[in-house]
Scaffold this active site. Sequence first.
Site, PDB file in Angstrom:
ATOM      1  N   LYS A  79       0.867  -1.174   0.000  1.00 47.64           N
ATOM      2  CA  LYS A  79       0.000   0.000   0.000  1.00 47.64           C
ATOM      3  C   LYS A  79       0.907   1.228   0.000  1.00 47.64           C
ATOM      4  O   LYS A  79       1.636   1.466   0.957  1.00 47.64           O
ATOM      5  CB  LYS A  79      -0.909   0.010   1.232  1.00 47.64           C
ATOM      6  CG  LYS A  79      -1.776   1.263   1.322  1.00 47.64           C
ATOM      7  CD  LYS A  79      -2.501   1.338   2.653  1.00 47.64           C
ATOM      8  CE  LYS A  79      -3.147   2.699   2.830  1.00 47.64           C
ATOM      9  NZ  LYS A  79      -3.691   2.886   4.193  1.00 47.64           N
ATOM     10  N   GLY A 101      -7.873   8.635  10.468  1.00 46.41           N
ATOM     11  CA  GLY A 101      -8.121   8.609  11.901  1.00 46.41           C
ATOM     12  C   GLY A 101      -9.245   9.499  12.386  1.00 46.41           C
ATOM     13  O   GLY A 101      -9.515   9.570  13.588  1.00 46.41           O
ATOM     14  N   ALA A 137      -9.460   5.089   4.831  1.00 50.04           N
ATOM     15  CA  ALA A 137      -9.275   6.234   5.743  1.00 50.04           C
ATOM     16  C   ALA A 137     -10.567   7.001   5.985  1.00 50.04           C
ATOM     17  O   ALA A 137     -11.268   7.396   5.055  1.00 50.04           O
ATOM     18  CB  ALA A 137      -8.200   7.188   5.243  1.00 50.04           C
ATOM     19  N   GLY A 138     -10.855   7.198   7.266  1.00 50.48           N
ATOM     20  CA  GLY A 138     -11.957   8.053   7.673  1.00 50.48           C
ATOM     21  C   GLY A 138     -13.281   7.374   7.928  1.00 50.48           C
ATOM     22  O   GLY A 138     -14.192   7.972   8.507  1.00 50.48           O
ATOM     23  N   ASN A 147      -9.520   0.978  10.238  1.00 52.33           N
ATOM     24  CA  ASN A 147      -8.541   0.779  11.301  1.00 52.33           C
ATOM     25  C   ASN A 147      -9.006   1.480  12.578  1.00 52.33           C
ATOM     26  O   ASN A 147      -9.427   0.845  13.530  1.00 52.33           O
ATOM     27  CB  ASN A 147      -7.170   1.308  10.845  1.00 52.33           C
ATOM     28  CG  ASN A 147      -6.089   1.102  11.887  1.00 52.33           C
ATOM     29  OD1 ASN A 147      -6.276   0.403  12.877  1.00 52.33           O
ATOM     30  ND2 ASN A 147      -4.944   1.722  11.687  1.00 52.33           N
ATOM     31  N   THR A 148      -8.975   2.821  12.552  1.00 56.14           N
ATOM     32  CA  THR A 148      -9.261   3.597  13.760  1.00 56.14           C
ATOM     33  C   THR A 148     -10.648   3.319  14.320  1.00 56.14           C
ATOM     34  O   THR A 148     -10.827   3.230  15.543  1.00 56.14           O
ATOM     35  CB  THR A 148      -9.111   5.098  13.463  1.00 56.14           C
ATOM     36  OG1 THR A 148      -7.791   5.346  12.978  1.00 56.14           O
ATOM     37  CG2 THR A 148      -9.348   5.929  14.713  1.00 56.14           C
TER      38      THR A 148
END
Length: 256
Positions: free
Chosen positions: A96, A157, A183-184, A205-206
């Site tokens: 990635k 995040g 992301a997000g 992830n977050t």
Amino acid sequence: MKKDVLTLGGHEFSSRFILGSGKYNLNLIKAAVENAGAQMITLALRRANTSGGENILDFIPEGVTLLPNTSGARNAEEAVRIARLARAMNCGDFVKVEIIHDSKYLLPDNYETIKATEILAKEGFIVMPYMHADLNVARDLVNAGAACIMPLASPIGSNKGLATKEFIKILVDEIDLPIIVDAGIGRPSQACEAMEMGVAAVMANTAIATAGDIPAMAGAFKQAIEAGRAAYLSGLGRVLDKGASASSPLTGFLED
């Protein structure tokens, strides 16, 4: 019936949920992967300790495909160096590409990403570039040899969801490669909505790492992604611009 799989660089995956690993307690990674049903997990090389300390590789279940990222790279040269190091550590050919030199908003540098993608694709890597949702950049990444396109939904995040929704829709409509939202994404419902739009997969992830119950949230995302994919394949019902449409007959029921 045709098998519904995600294909990246000639590899097939039945799961469309890519799990990030950047913020987890190592002891929870195995449970999160299993509950998520994930077949691919990101890997920051700084967490792959080869000097005798705790190594994230020891906590990832066998058979899960590693997706090393170039986190920390500020330009194409650094990203290429990190990717080559990951390959030398037997982490495989997936990478990635993540190039960020904006420390406040952590937005990707699209142009350095194109350069790194071209170099790595020529070296036989299966390149999955993280980028700001932009059609022209996506086309350049296709020409550079990317295996997919990974637009951000909102800043890394932030858990703010699909802030770039309209631009992601354009990528889904215009780019032939898999579009993977990265992301997000902060809620399972947002992951479901992304899948309903026709994206090929979602990475999170977050949203999971900061949840009260990490394994349970991983499971919730799994179900949401599967539901969104099923809805997309089924063909979503039409939306009226105005007025209403009765779902039951309004005549012929009550008569004198």
